[in-house]
Design a protein around this motif. Structure first.
Motif, PDB file in Angstrom:
ATOM      1  N   UNK A  55       0.838  -1.201   0.000  1.00 49.42           N
ATOM      2  CA  UNK A  55       0.000   0.000   0.000  1.00 49.42           C
ATOM      3  C   UNK A  55       0.869   1.246   0.000  1.00 49.42           C
ATOM      4  N   UNK A  56       1.945   1.227   0.789  1.00 48.31           N
ATOM      5  CA  UNK A  56       2.849   2.371   0.838  1.00 48.31           C
ATOM      6  C   UNK A  56       3.533   2.589  -0.509  1.00 48.31           C
ATOM      7  N   UNK A  57       3.935   1.509  -1.155  1.00 48.77           N
ATOM      8  CA  UNK A  57       4.564   1.636  -2.475  1.00 48.77           C
ATOM      9  C   UNK A  57       3.593   2.233  -3.486  1.00 48.77           C
ATOM     10  N   UNK A  58       2.331   1.803  -3.407  1.00 53.20           N
ATOM     11  CA  UNK A  58       1.335   2.284  -4.365  1.00 53.20           C
ATOM     12  C   UNK A  58       1.027   3.770  -4.147  1.00 53.20           C
ATOM     13  N   UNK A  92      -8.721   3.160   8.335  1.00 53.63           N
ATOM     14  CA  UNK A  92      -8.392   4.564   8.126  1.00 53.63           C
ATOM     15  C   UNK A  92      -8.217   4.872   6.641  1.00 53.63           C
ATOM     16  N   UNK A  93      -7.666   3.930   5.892  1.00 53.76           N
ATOM     17  CA  UNK A  93      -7.559   4.121   4.442  1.00 53.76           C
ATOM     18  C   UNK A  93      -8.935   4.218   3.804  1.00 53.76           C
ATOM     19  N   UNK A  94      -9.884   3.438   4.311  1.00 52.56           N
ATOM     20  CA  UNK A  94     -11.234   3.464   3.758  1.00 52.56           C
ATOM     21  C   UNK A  94     -11.864   4.839   3.923  1.00 52.56           C
ATOM     22  N   UNK A  95     -11.533   5.524   5.017  1.00 49.78           N
ATOM     23  CA  UNK A  95     -12.063   6.870   5.233  1.00 49.78           C
ATOM     24  C   UNK A  95     -11.280   7.902   4.422  1.00 49.78           C
ATOM     25  N   UNK A 106      -6.118  -2.812  -1.407  1.00 48.22           N
ATOM     26  CA  UNK A 106      -4.702  -3.113  -1.178  1.00 48.22           C
ATOM     27  C   UNK A 106      -4.386  -3.135   0.316  1.00 48.22           C
ATOM     28  N   UNK A 107      -4.890  -2.151   1.042  1.00 43.87           N
ATOM     29  CA  UNK A 107      -4.632  -2.085   2.476  1.00 43.87           C
ATOM     30  C   UNK A 107      -5.226  -3.294   3.192  1.00 43.87           C
ATOM     31  N   UNK A 108      -6.436  -3.692   2.797  1.00 44.75           N
ATOM     32  CA  UNK A 108      -7.038  -4.869   3.419  1.00 44.75           C
ATOM     33  C   UNK A 108      -6.205  -6.119   3.153  1.00 44.75           C
ATOM     34  N   UNK A 146      -8.008 -17.449   8.325  1.00 53.07           N
ATOM     35  CA  UNK A 146      -8.812 -17.273   7.108  1.00 53.07           C
ATOM     36  C   UNK A 146      -9.539 -15.933   7.155  1.00 53.07           C
ATOM     37  N   UNK A 147      -9.473 -15.196   6.061  1.00 54.67           N
ATOM     38  CA  UNK A 147     -10.214 -13.938   5.917  1.00 54.67           C
ATOM     39  C   UNK A 147     -10.690 -13.833   4.476  1.00 54.67           C
ATOM     40  N   UNK A 148     -11.802 -13.147   4.266  1.00 54.46           N
ATOM     41  CA  UNK A 148     -12.343 -13.011   2.916  1.00 54.46           C
ATOM     42  C   UNK A 148     -13.114 -11.709   2.803  1.00 54.46           C
ATOM     43  N   UNK A 149     -13.146 -11.165   1.612  1.00 56.75           N
ATOM     44  CA  UNK A 149     -13.933  -9.975   1.325  1.00 56.75           C
ATOM     45  C   UNK A 149     -14.190  -9.916  -0.181  1.00 56.75           C
TER      46      UNK A 149
END
Length: 245
Positions: A55-58, A92-95, A106-108, A146-149
């Motif tokens: 995320x920082x690179x992007x 915080x990125x979402x806001x 990317x942050x997620x 495990x995580x998903x979105x």
């Protein structure tokens, strides 16, 4: 002045720039206060950059440090270890980047991969146990890593390009898909999924029974039992299932 009062004033200076502490230290020592304040923020920015490397690179250094600085101002550390700092930085990125959906995704992904690496290991279920399962009442328990979105952009392609040092593609809105993160042995892994698997993952992670998950998938995606069976087989192969209650 007591030591605790001095420490509180020093903390207020580090966190908010309060100058009360300057009254309690010699003139020669005051010049060192900005050094402490700078080192404090620089350390926390590094703590946030580490799990959000792609995320920082992007974003670029300037934009990332601005986002990290705003977060630090609102969320000073509260744990005994900086390893626990910033668990909700992705939110915080979402806001801050509500109009840049690829940044949010990317942050997620960055955070989910770090969390998958850090959680305690839980042995996968023995597939032989499935012969004993009453699928009408069973509830599948997925591993804590495990995580998903859902994802709507090409954030995965951007992440992969950044990981290999290639030129990332421009952000693009894509057909809705799922994004699954888990740990394969000691290695965090991820892959995109079809919407029906995302629905099954989301329902299972929320504690829905297998029968309810199948009903939901059939209602939303018009899927048949064989499709859910194939998904279940994939979860077993990848070691995602740790128990069936």
């Amino acid at each position: 002045m007591s030591l605790i009062d001095l420490q509180r004033d020093f903390r207020a200076h580090i966190l908010r720039g309060d100058v009360a502490v300057a009254r309690h230290v010699p003139e020669a020592s005051r010049r060192g206060l900005p050094v402490y304040a700078h080192a404090y923020r620089a350390t926390l920015i590094d703590c946030l950059r580490d799990p959000y490397e792609k995320t920082a690179l992007w974003l670029g250094e300037e934009a990332f440090e601005a986002a990290a600085g705003a977060y630090i101002d609102q969320h000073p550390p509260s744990s005994w270890t900086l390893a626990a700092y910033g668990p909700d930085f992705a939110e915080a990125f979402a806001e801050r980047h509500a109009d840049d959906l690829e940044v949010v995704e990317l942050a997620w992904l960055d955070r989910a991969l770090r969390q998958a690496f850090a959680v305690a290991d839980t042995p996968a279920i023995d597939p032989a146990r499935l012969a004993e399962v009453d699928w009408e009442t069973a509830t599948i328990v997925l591993a804590p890593h495990v995580a998903a979105r859902d994802v709507r952009t090409n954030a995965v392609a951007i992440w992969n390009a950044l990981a290999t040092g290639d030129m990332p593609p421009p952000p693009e809105i894509m057909p809705r898909a799922g994004l699954l993160v888990w740990r394969d042995g000691l290695s965090p892994s991820f892959r995109t999924t079809e919407p029906v698997e995302l629905t099954a993952l989301t329902a299972t992670l929320s504690g829905a029974s297998f029968a309810a998950t199948c009903t939901l998938a059939r209602h939303v995606h018009d899927s048949d039992p064989s499709e859910i069976g194939a998904i279940l087989g994939t979860w077993l192969r990848d070691g995602l299932i740790v128990a069936i209650d």
